[in-house]
Design a protein around this motif. Structure first.
Motif, mmCIF file in Angstrom:
data_model
loop_
_atom_site.group_PDB
_atom_site.id
_atom_site.type_symbol
_atom_site.label_atom_id
_atom_site.label_comp_id
_atom_site.label_asym_id
_atom_site.label_seq_id
_atom_site.Cartn_x
_atom_site.Cartn_y
_atom_site.Cartn_z
ATOM 1 N N LYS A 128 0.777 -1.056 0.022
ATOM 2 C CA LYS A 128 0.196 -0.173 -0.233
ATOM 3 C C LYS A 128 0.761 1.128 0.039
ATOM 4 O O LYS A 128 1.692 1.290 0.799
ATOM 5 C CB LYS A 128 -0.882 -0.062 1.274
ATOM 6 C CG LYS A 128 -1.963 1.079 1.101
ATOM 7 C CD LYS A 128 -2.788 1.142 2.323
ATOM 8 C CE LYS A 128 -3.747 -0.161 2.360
ATOM 9 N NZ LYS A 128 -4.616 -0.292 3.401
ATOM 10 N N MET A 129 0.926 2.176 -1.073
ATOM 11 C CA MET A 129 1.663 3.149 -0.841
ATOM 12 C C MET A 129 1.406 4.328 -0.382
ATOM 13 O O MET A 129 -0.075 4.515 -0.066
ATOM 14 C CB MET A 129 1.676 3.703 -2.625
ATOM 15 C CG MET A 129 2.514 2.508 -3.486
ATOM 16 S SD MET A 129 4.124 2.057 -2.874
ATOM 17 C CE MET A 129 4.177 0.543 -3.749
ATOM 18 N N LYS A 130 2.231 5.288 0.153
ATOM 19 C CA LYS A 130 1.657 6.517 0.540
ATOM 20 C C LYS A 130 0.946 7.264 -0.298
ATOM 21 O O LYS A 130 1.130 7.475 -1.433
ATOM 22 C CB LYS A 130 2.854 7.229 1.352
ATOM 23 C CG LYS A 130 3.788 6.398 2.350
ATOM 24 C CD LYS A 130 5.066 7.094 2.474
ATOM 25 C CE LYS A 130 5.899 6.175 3.571
ATOM 26 N NZ LYS A 130 7.173 6.826 3.861
ATOM 27 N N PRO A 131 -0.134 8.088 0.269
ATOM 28 C CA PRO A 131 -0.495 9.233 -0.436
ATOM 29 C C PRO A 131 0.357 9.999 -1.172
ATOM 30 O O PRO A 131 1.343 10.434 -0.650
ATOM 31 C CB PRO A 131 -1.320 9.896 0.466
ATOM 32 C CG PRO A 131 -1.532 8.916 1.863
ATOM 33 C CD PRO A 131 -0.277 8.265 2.019
ATOM 34 N N GLY A 132 0.090 10.437 -2.364
ATOM 35 C CA GLY A 132 1.050 11.498 -2.971
ATOM 36 C C GLY A 132 2.299 10.798 -3.599
ATOM 37 O O GLY A 132 3.195 11.539 -4.031
#
Length: 94
Positions: A9-13
């Motif tokens: 799950k990637m970080k926002p932005g």
């Protein structure tokens, strides 16, 4: 046979262009004993899904360990790391 499943799950932005490049680079890995390899971004069919999944099959434990220790693989991991919020991994015998 060993199946390796990793979800990230990637970080926002996060940098989507860099992520696309890194996923493409995963396909350039040529680790001995790899039977199949899939790395793909989520299709966006449900809210809350994780961003990226990697599923790889190896002929045996030693082949998986070779992949896990491969310098090119670990370089890609290092470049992905700053973008990752969460990661889940599992390896199992088929």
């Amino acid at each position: 046979m060993i199946r390796n499943v990793v979800m990230m799950k990637m970080k926002p932005g996060h940098d989507t262009s860099l992520l696309d490049t890194l996923v493409a680079r995963l396909y350039t890995l040529n680790c001995p004993g790899t039977l199949s390899y899939t790395a793909a971004l989520d299709a966006g069919l449900r809210p809350g899904n994780w961003t990226l999944a990697v599923v790889a099959d190896f002929i045996d434990v030693d082949s998986y360990r070779g992949y896990d220790e491969d310098p090119k693989h670990n370089q890609i991991r290092a470049e992905l790391a700053p973008m990752i919020d969460e990661v889940a991994r599992v390896q199992f015998v088929l």
